[in-house]
Write an enzyme that holds these catalytic residues in place. Sequence first.
Site, mmCIF file in Angstrom:
data_model
loop_
_atom_site.group_PDB
_atom_site.id
_atom_site.type_symbol
_atom_site.label_atom_id
_atom_site.label_comp_id
_atom_site.label_asym_id
_atom_site.label_seq_id
_atom_site.Cartn_x
_atom_site.Cartn_y
_atom_site.Cartn_z
ATOM 1 N N ASP A 6 -5.186 4.971 -4.416
ATOM 2 C CA ASP A 6 -6.644 4.397 -4.727
ATOM 3 C C ASP A 6 -7.447 5.197 -4.195
ATOM 4 O OD1 ASP A 6 -8.917 2.628 -4.567
ATOM 5 O OD2 ASP A 6 -7.584 1.068 -5.464
ATOM 6 N N SER B 285 -11.727 -0.595 -8.703
ATOM 7 C CA SER B 285 -10.481 -0.667 -8.825
ATOM 8 C C SER B 285 -10.045 -1.796 -9.829
ATOM 9 C CB SER B 285 -9.863 -1.091 -7.403
ATOM 10 O OG SER B 285 -10.071 0.264 -6.659
ATOM 11 N N ASP C 151 -6.224 -7.985 -3.499
ATOM 12 C CA ASP C 151 -7.262 -7.251 -3.653
ATOM 13 C C ASP C 151 -7.016 -6.649 -5.029
ATOM 14 O OD1 ASP C 151 -9.553 -5.828 -3.380
ATOM 15 O OD2 ASP C 151 -8.610 -4.259 -1.843
ATOM 16 N N THR D 167 -6.180 -3.903 -6.787
ATOM 17 C CA THR D 167 -5.188 -2.988 -7.780
ATOM 18 C C THR D 167 -4.099 -3.880 -7.739
ATOM 19 O OG1 THR D 167 -5.961 -1.198 -6.935
ATOM 20 C CG2 THR D 167 -3.648 -1.256 -7.461
ATOM 21 N N ASP E 100 -8.608 5.181 -0.384
ATOM 22 C CA ASP E 100 -9.869 4.940 -0.968
ATOM 23 C C ASP E 100 -10.785 4.302 0.252
ATOM 24 O OD1 ASP E 100 -11.645 3.989 -3.314
ATOM 25 O OD2 ASP E 100 -11.456 1.996 -2.151
ATOM 26 N N HIS F 238 -17.399 4.956 -5.249
ATOM 27 C CA HIS F 238 -16.614 5.671 -6.315
ATOM 28 C C HIS F 238 -17.420 6.764 -7.125
ATOM 29 C CE1 HIS F 238 -14.004 1.995 -6.212
ATOM 30 N NE2 HIS F 238 -14.027 2.270 -5.230
HETATM 31 ZN ZN LIG Z 1 -12.964 1.862 -3.611
#
Ligand SMILES: [Zn+2]
Length: 493
Positions: free
Chosen positions: A38, A86, A137, A139, A282, A423
């Site tokens: 991620d 994500s 979360d 993902t 991430d 991002h």
């Molecule tokens: Zn993120």
Amino acid sequence: MQFSIVTLLAIAGAAVAAPSASVYAGTTKKNMIMMVSDGFGPASETLARAWVQQHDQYPPNYMSIIDKIMVGSSRTRSADSFVTDSAPGAVCFASGIKTYNNALGITTNYVPVGTNMEAAHRAGYKTGLVAKSYIADATPAAFASHAANRAMFDLISEQMAGLVPEIGQNVDLMFGGGRCTFIGNATKGSCRTDNKDLYPLMAKNGWTNIVNRTEFNALSATSKLPISGLFSIGNMPYSIDYPYNDVPSLQEMTKKALDILTEATKNSTQGFYIMIEGSRIDHAGHANDAGTHIREILEYWETVKIVSDYIDAHPETAMVSTSDHECGGLTLGRDNNYWLYPLVYTNQTKSQELACNELLAANITARGDLVTNVIVPKYLGKKNASPKVNAAILAANSTSECYLAMSAALSVDANLYWTSLGHTGVDVNVYAKGNNVTGIHGNMENTDIGNWITSYLGVDQAAVTSSIAKTNVFQYPFKRPNTTFVYTYPGTA
Ligand SMILES: [Zn+2]
Ligand SMILES: *[C@@H]1O[C@H](CO)[C@@H](O)[C@H](O)[C@H]1NC(C)=O
Ligand SMILES: *[C@@H]1O[C@H](CO)[C@@H](O)[C@H](O)[C@H]1NC(C)=O
Ligand SMILES: *[C@@H]1O[C@H](CO)[C@@H](O)[C@H](O)[C@H]1NC(C)=O
Ligand SMILES: *[C@@H]1O[C@H](CO)[C@@H](O)[C@H](O)[C@H]1NC(C)=O
Ligand SMILES: *[C@@H]1O[C@H](CO)[C@@H](O)[C@H](O)[C@H]1NC(C)=O
Ligand SMILES: *[C@@H]1O[C@H](CO)[C@@H](O)[C@H](O)[C@H]1NC(C)=O
Ligand SMILES: *[C@@H]1O[C@H](CO)[C@@H](O)[C@H](O)[C@H]1NC(C)=O
Ligand SMILES: *[C@@H]1O[C@H](CO)[C@@H](O)[C@H](O)[C@H]1NC(C)=O
């Protein structure tokens, strides 16, 4: 487990090897290992590689374990933005469709769409999710839940726990963090909005639910599914912070999950399908914390090594590794200077997250000493910092100000730069190895990867979509922002 140079050395190697993409025709049995790094963009791979090359004095042609299996790149946009989060990023891998930012398992019109993991479970595969973030979360949630917004944690956790009859139980194994969404709000640490405890309900349905390393160590390959192991109330610690905690690492969770899923499918004609996420690459990008970012990437490499070895021993297995998006807008080189010095991060011993928590929790009188004598020299590993650097950190009032100040304390010396605390929209690398992965190559859409998995597994995702049409995807009334001014394309509702 602390990040170990010894392990790294073991996976290093300068030889150029062609990506392995054989078609295995031994049996009809298939395993699928989807790996998500991620928030891991191309510059992040270059930075981690450069750190290892400099640290271990490897030659320019040194290849990391993932460099050796690179097959192409993926575009990352969602239905409503060139910069995804994500949730729709993972929906591409799980359902092969683009949806709006923050959406999980539904179309842009809020219609539930089946996932390849749900379809695989219905077809008799065993399924697993391993992550370092909250298991609910975005993902991991995208593979087994359907919600109008990724923040609907109560609803998402119940779906993932198999407690929503419309979709049934689709996951056999969950390892990660985020226990707080599974425990009612009367219990300390809960982050649910209601007082529902999911654990007793799961136990009634046959789940073994564990919460700590002792219990994790006691699991064996023959432990009976379904199993949940949520080892932190919130996120699992960063690799750099393992010494301050005692939880299983991503490598340990992966190894154990593969052992259990292999044993559980030993006699079956179907194999297993697992998603493994290096979730916090991430988070370190969001914090602009390069030292922590590098160590999360090295941990991910070691996890890929475990998966790669598994495939060598089990050729009926395919793995794909990619990212949902880049994070932090990392650039290597800055201020018109032509050099990079990643070794600056070698002596960092704590994440900026823990360091900032400690700083902001300290009283004002204690902070000066803390910054000058502990945080900068010990946690960030920066000796002889200038008074200006210390003062900038001391002035921080908020977490993001603290991240920016700590980041700047090292990134000038390293000559790298971050452009965002969020991002970015650049393409990301795609890696693949094993059974029949020849179809994954070139510059792809993120949705191509999800559709490839569904076709590889040979499962009927459309049938799932029809069967789950009545699933409630709203935990609370929700209106998504109108982002059509950003971009529309034919087919976007
Ligand atoms: Zn993120
Ligand atoms: C806790 O849950 C109860 C009952 O489900 C609810 O009424 C209450 O508002 C919740 N409290 C908080 C702080 O969320
Ligand atoms: C681990 O969890 C179990 C079950 O909740 C508990 O009985 C045990 O004391 C815990 N062990 C440690 C070392 O925290
Ligand atoms: C597989 O088959 C063997 C022999 O019949 C049996 O002992 C074992 O329990 C089976 N394993 C599983 C996971 O079903
Ligand atoms: C890291 O710390 C060691 C021991 O103090 C020192 O010798 C080395 O130069 C430091 N490395 C960097 C890159 O600052
Ligand atoms: C501030 O923190 C320091 C170190 O923890 C402590 O010694 C001191 O008493 C605290 N001062 C106040 C005013 O709370
Ligand atoms: C921190 O907060 C104080 C008071 O709230 C304010 O005066 C100061 O300017 C803030 N510092 C920064 C760096 O924003
Ligand atoms: C390989 O995958 C393609 C679809 O991607 C499929 O048509 C083909 O049958 C697969 N071959 C084997 C041997 O599984
Ligand atoms: C969304 O915003 C665009 C541009 O501002 C506008 O043309 C469009 O009508 C809006 N759509 C809705 C549903 O409000």
